[in-house]
Structures are given as C-alpha cells and as structure tokens.
Write a protein that holds these residues in place. Structure first.
Motif, PDB file in Angstrom:
ATOM      1  N   MET A  91      38.886  64.804  74.445  1.00 33.20           N
ATOM      2  CA  MET A  91      40.689  64.757  74.287  1.00 33.20           C
ATOM      3  C   MET A  91      41.345  64.225  72.933  1.00 33.20           C
ATOM      4  O   MET A  91      41.586  64.890  72.067  1.00 33.20           O
ATOM      5  N   LEU A  92      40.027  63.326  72.215  1.00 35.67           N
ATOM      6  CA  LEU A  92      40.571  62.996  70.749  1.00 35.67           C
ATOM      7  C   LEU A  92      40.082  63.983  70.026  1.00 35.67           C
ATOM      8  O   LEU A  92      40.672  64.234  68.839  1.00 35.67           O
ATOM      9  N   THR A  93      39.304  64.434  70.306  1.00 33.26           N
ATOM     10  CA  THR A  93      38.427  65.957  69.498  1.00 33.26           C
ATOM     11  C   THR A  93      39.608  66.825  69.008  1.00 33.26           C
ATOM     12  O   THR A  93      39.476  67.528  68.246  1.00 33.26           O
ATOM     13  N   LEU A  94      40.066  66.699  70.306  1.00 32.21           N
ATOM     14  CA  LEU A  94      40.706  68.423  70.520  1.00 32.21           C
ATOM     15  C   LEU A  94      42.022  67.774  69.570  1.00 32.21           C
ATOM     16  O   LEU A  94      42.478  69.121  69.134  1.00 32.21           O
ATOM     17  N   LEU A  95      42.636  66.784  69.554  1.00 31.71           N
ATOM     18  CA  LEU A  95      43.473  66.147  68.923  1.00 31.71           C
ATOM     19  C   LEU A  95      43.759  66.529  67.438  1.00 31.71           C
ATOM     20  O   LEU A  95      44.592  66.195  66.437  1.00 31.71           O
ATOM     21  N   LEU A 118      31.398  69.172  73.208  1.00 33.16           N
ATOM     22  CA  LEU A 118      31.182  68.521  72.786  1.00 33.16           C
ATOM     23  C   LEU A 118      30.233  67.228  73.902  1.00 33.16           C
ATOM     24  O   LEU A 118      29.889  66.043  73.068  1.00 33.16           O
ATOM     25  N   LEU A 119      29.262  67.623  74.135  1.00 27.74           N
ATOM     26  CA  LEU A 119      28.444  66.857  74.627  1.00 27.74           C
ATOM     27  C   LEU A 119      27.518  66.583  73.409  1.00 27.74           C
ATOM     28  O   LEU A 119      26.378  65.732  73.616  1.00 27.74           O
ATOM     29  N   ARG A 120      27.232  67.373  72.727  1.00 31.13           N
ATOM     30  CA  ARG A 120      26.155  67.953  71.680  1.00 31.13           C
ATOM     31  C   ARG A 120      27.563  67.014  70.627  1.00 31.13           C
ATOM     32  O   ARG A 120      26.716  65.848  70.175  1.00 31.13           O
ATOM     33  N   TYR A 121      28.323  66.364  70.424  1.00 33.05           N
ATOM     34  CA  TYR A 121      28.995  66.909  68.922  1.00 33.05           C
ATOM     35  C   TYR A 121      29.865  65.191  69.357  1.00 33.05           C
ATOM     36  O   TYR A 121      29.126  63.905  68.366  1.00 33.05           O
ATOM     37  N   GLU A 122      30.320  64.978  70.563  1.00 27.33           N
ATOM     38  CA  GLU A 122      30.584  63.571  70.701  1.00 27.33           C
ATOM     39  C   GLU A 122      29.884  62.610  72.442  1.00 27.33           C
ATOM     40  O   GLU A 122      30.922  63.190  72.872  1.00 27.33           O
ATOM     41  N   SER A 158      20.775  65.331  69.187  1.00 26.57           N
ATOM     42  CA  SER A 158      22.505  66.805  69.049  1.00 26.57           C
ATOM     43  C   SER A 158      22.476  66.680  67.650  1.00 26.57           C
ATOM     44  O   SER A 158      22.904  68.349  67.369  1.00 26.57           O
ATOM     45  N   ARG A 159      22.267  66.376  66.756  1.00 22.76           N
ATOM     46  CA  ARG A 159      23.162  66.709  65.033  1.00 22.76           C
ATOM     47  C   ARG A 159      21.768  66.778  63.845  1.00 22.76           C
ATOM     48  O   ARG A 159      21.785  67.169  63.101  1.00 22.76           O
ATOM     49  N   ASP A 160      20.907  67.212  64.707  1.00 26.21           N
ATOM     50  CA  ASP A 160      19.889  67.832  63.718  1.00 26.21           C
ATOM     51  C   ASP A 160      20.057  68.682  63.362  1.00 26.21           C
ATOM     52  O   ASP A 160      20.022  69.735  64.136  1.00 26.21           O
ATOM     53  N   PRO A 161      20.300  68.770  61.707  1.00 23.18           N
ATOM     54  CA  PRO A 161      19.800  70.054  61.388  1.00 23.18           C
ATOM     55  C   PRO A 161      18.790  70.894  61.417  1.00 23.18           C
ATOM     56  O   PRO A 161      19.453  71.851  60.564  1.00 23.18           O
ATOM     57  N   ARG A 163      17.771  71.595  63.373  1.00 14.82           N
ATOM     58  CA  ARG A 163      18.401  72.980  65.447  1.00 14.82           C
ATOM     59  C   ARG A 163      19.199  73.271  65.025  1.00 14.82           C
ATOM     60  O   ARG A 163      20.116  74.608  65.660  1.00 14.82           O
ATOM     61  N   PHE A 164      20.683  72.291  64.697  1.00 13.70           N
ATOM     62  CA  PHE A 164      21.604  73.379  65.007  1.00 13.70           C
ATOM     63  C   PHE A 164      22.436  72.915  62.990  1.00 13.70           C
ATOM     64  O   PHE A 164      22.061  72.973  62.102  1.00 13.70           O
ATOM     65  N   HIS A 165      23.301  74.291  63.216  1.00 12.52           N
ATOM     66  CA  HIS A 165      23.421  74.516  61.966  1.00 12.52           C
ATOM     67  C   HIS A 165      25.077  74.329  61.802  1.00 12.52           C
ATOM     68  O   HIS A 165      26.053  73.966  62.597  1.00 12.52           O
ATOM     69  N   GLU A 166      25.055  73.548  60.501  1.00 14.00           N
ATOM     70  CA  GLU A 166      26.356  72.507  60.643  1.00 14.00           C
ATOM     71  C   GLU A 166      26.783  71.536  61.623  1.00 14.00           C
ATOM     72  O   GLU A 166      27.557  71.801  62.259  1.00 14.00           O
ATOM     73  N   PRO A 167      25.635  70.656  61.462  1.00 18.33           N
ATOM     74  CA  PRO A 167      25.726  70.160  63.116  1.00 18.33           C
ATOM     75  C   PRO A 167      27.045  69.143  63.099  1.00 18.33           C
ATOM     76  O   PRO A 167      27.896  68.644  64.121  1.00 18.33           O
ATOM     77  N   ASP A 168      27.341  69.191  61.731  1.00 18.95           N
ATOM     78  CA  ASP A 168      28.843  68.217  61.934  1.00 18.95           C
ATOM     79  C   ASP A 168      30.074  68.626  62.235  1.00 18.95           C
ATOM     80  O   ASP A 168      30.493  68.025  62.275  1.00 18.95           O
ATOM     81  N   ARG A 169      30.054  69.808  62.572  1.00 22.37           N
ATOM     82  CA  ARG A 169      30.865  70.711  62.925  1.00 22.37           C
ATOM     83  C   ARG A 169      31.163  70.699  64.418  1.00 22.37           C
ATOM     84  O   ARG A 169      30.269  71.131  64.886  1.00 22.37           O
ATOM     85  N   PHE A 170      32.592  70.138  64.306  1.00 22.09           N
ATOM     86  CA  PHE A 170      33.084  70.598  65.615  1.00 22.09           C
ATOM     87  C   PHE A 170      33.077  71.609  66.198  1.00 22.09           C
ATOM     88  O   PHE A 170      34.142  72.262  65.449  1.00 22.09           O
ATOM     89  N   ASP A 171      32.105  73.055  66.915  1.00 23.86           N
ATOM     90  CA  ASP A 171      32.188  74.296  66.897  1.00 23.86           C
ATOM     91  C   ASP A 171      31.942  75.099  68.048  1.00 23.86           C
ATOM     92  O   ASP A 171      30.917  75.194  68.837  1.00 23.86           O
ATOM     93  N   PRO A 172      32.513  74.924  68.975  1.00 24.72           N
ATOM     94  CA  PRO A 172      33.351  75.742  70.372  1.00 24.72           C
ATOM     95  C   PRO A 172      32.814  77.007  70.809  1.00 24.72           C
ATOM     96  O   PRO A 172      32.423  77.240  71.434  1.00 24.72           O
TER      97      PRO A 172
END
Ligand code: HEM
Length: 240
Positions: A91-95, A118-122, A158-161, A163-172
């Motif tokens: 909910m925090l991330t959505l807000l 969310l499981l990746r980002y938070e 889960s934020r390994d650059p 492995r993940f493109h722009e890992p610090d971006r929340f992208d559903p």
C-alpha cells in the motif's frame, strides 16, 4: 550462529542481551499458549489446522505435541508478519506511485505482476541469517569455505543490476521477474501461494474501497528488525 544473530540484532537500538532474554521468554510464552490450544483439540473433530495436525495420522504417523507446537509456531510467525508487511509495504508503494494505484483500480488483473514486483522491490524478508556452507562454494571469483556461516541478502539479490534492468525502479510491467522474495531452492517458501493470494485480494480491495487515499506520514515508522522489514503502521487519509 547465535553470535551472528546477536551481532546483527533484531533491534539495533536495544541491548542485545535484553533482546535475547525477551525473545526467549516470548518464545516460551507462545509455546505455552499454543500447547494450551492443542490440548483443547486432542480427540475433537474440527476442520481448523491445529485440530488436523493433532488428530491426523499422516503417512509417517502422528506428530508429537512438541512437533505440533513447533510447526504451529513456525507457521504463525513465518506466515503472519511477512504477509502483513507485504500488504503494508504494498500500500505504501502504491501511494508513492499514484499512477500505478490508478491503473490497478482500472485494471484489477495488474495485481498479479504487481505483487511479484513488490516481492522483489520491497521484500518482507530481507536477510536469511542462518545458513552454513556444507562444502566449498565458488561464487564468481570468491570461494566460500566449507563450514563458513553465511547470511543471504535476499533483498540485495532481488535488486542485482546484472539480473534486473533498472533494479531500483518499481515496475509492475517487469517481465521474467525471478525475485528472491520467497527464497529459493529446497527452503522456498511453503506459504507463498497463500501469501500471494492474500496480498492480491487485500491490495485490490483497499484500492477499490479507498477514495483518493493519501499518506499522512512518509516515510512511516519502521519495525527495527533488519531481517523482517515493514512499517509499524501506515496512516492514510481518504475522502470516502
Ligand atoms: C509475503 C509473505 C511471505 C514471505 C515474504 C515469505 C518469505 C519466506 C522466505 C524468504 C523463506 C525462505 C526461508 C529460508 O530460506 O530459510 C520462507 C520459508 C518458509 N515460509 Fe514463508 N513467506 C511468506 C509467507 C508465508 C506463509 C503465509 C506461510 C505459511 C502459512 C509461510 C511459511 C513458510 C515456511 C514453513 C517456510 C520454511 C520452508 C522450508 O524451510 O522448507 N510463509 N518464507
């Protein structure tokens, strides 16, 4: 191993010895409480989980009371705080990403990839502090020697650059989202399917029911544990 757990501490602002004593006492109290519930369920038909554990013979025979209390303890702790934290952080991330919140309202099916993101980002479980190497393990240019104690930094993985493109971006809309939110390998979370479903339902309903929700405090206060991460509470104002 206890030294490692003590040194990372569950609350960096409190005395580790006091923390440990409180933890030991709380564990005893919880076991006693669960033991009491178990006693009431012996020999009585019912369809709750504890009754089934107490009265089912299963393929390997009936479990002892000690085993049932340990299992109930594990399921309660592993399954409750983690899911609560995923819903609250979700909910925090959505807000914090109101355009995604609006999208979810209009496209409820978005909730499935959104919860994975969310499981990746938070992730509610940031660290697994209790692993040991059974043999030498080569990782990139490093060898972890047999017998070493290991802390698995799941949130970081889960934020390994690489492995993940722009890992610090929340992208559903992220594709191929193989995060470590539920761990991996033989200890992969047993309750993952239920936690996913609970979080998908909770977020869909919150977004549907809250009219123009707004965060009162950002960031919210967090529980101090570096292992299980989540806000203590989330204050939200709404119109409706
Ligand atoms: C969002 C919610 C949840 C998250 C983020 C989560 C995360 C995790 C993680 C990272 C592990 C791996 C631990 C390790 O490698 O040692 C794990 C294991 C486990 N989880 Fe969950 N979990 C969640 C919900 C649940 C629920 C709802 C239950 C049960 C009702 C549950 C029961 C378990 C159990 C029993 C294990 C141990 C599995 C094993 O060692 O074989 N979890 N969980």
């Amino acid at each position: 191993m206890n030294a490692i757990i003590d040194s990372i501490g569950y609350d960096p602002e409190t005395d580790p010895k006091e923390d440990l004593d409180n933890g030991v006492q709380a564990t005893k109290d919880l076991r006693q409480y669960l033991g009491g519930l178990l006693e009431q369920r012996h020999g009585r038909p019912g369809d709750d989980l504890l009754t089934r554990l107490a009265n089912d013979d299963g393929p390997d025979g009936r479990m002892t009371d000690d085993e049932i209390v340990s299992t109930a303890n594990l399921l309660l702790i592993a399954g409750h705080e983690t899911t609560v934290n995923l819903i609250t952080s979700g909910m925090l991330t959505l807000l914090r990403h109101p355009h995604v919140l609006q999208r979810l309202r209009a496209e409820p099916d978005l909730v499935v990839p959104l919860v994975e993101e969310l499981l990746r980002y938070e992730p509610p479980v940031h660290i697994i502090p209790w692993r040991a190497a059974y043999s030498d393990i080569a990782v990139a240019d490093t060898v972890i020697p047999k017998g070493s104690q290991i802390m698995l930094m799941l949130a970081s993985g889960s934020r390994d650059p690489d492995r993940f493109h722009e890992p610090d971006r929340f992208d559903p809309d992220r594709r191929d989202n193989q995060h470590l939110g539920f761990g991996s390998g033989i200890h992969l979370c047993f309750g993952g399917p239920m936690a996913r479903l609970e979080t998908q339902i909770a977020l869909t309903e919150l977004v549907r029911r809250l009219d123009e929700p707004r965060l009162v405090t950002d960031p919210p206060p967090y529980r101090p544990s570096p292992v299980l991460r989540g806000p203590i509470h989330l204050q939200v104002e709404r119109n409706g």
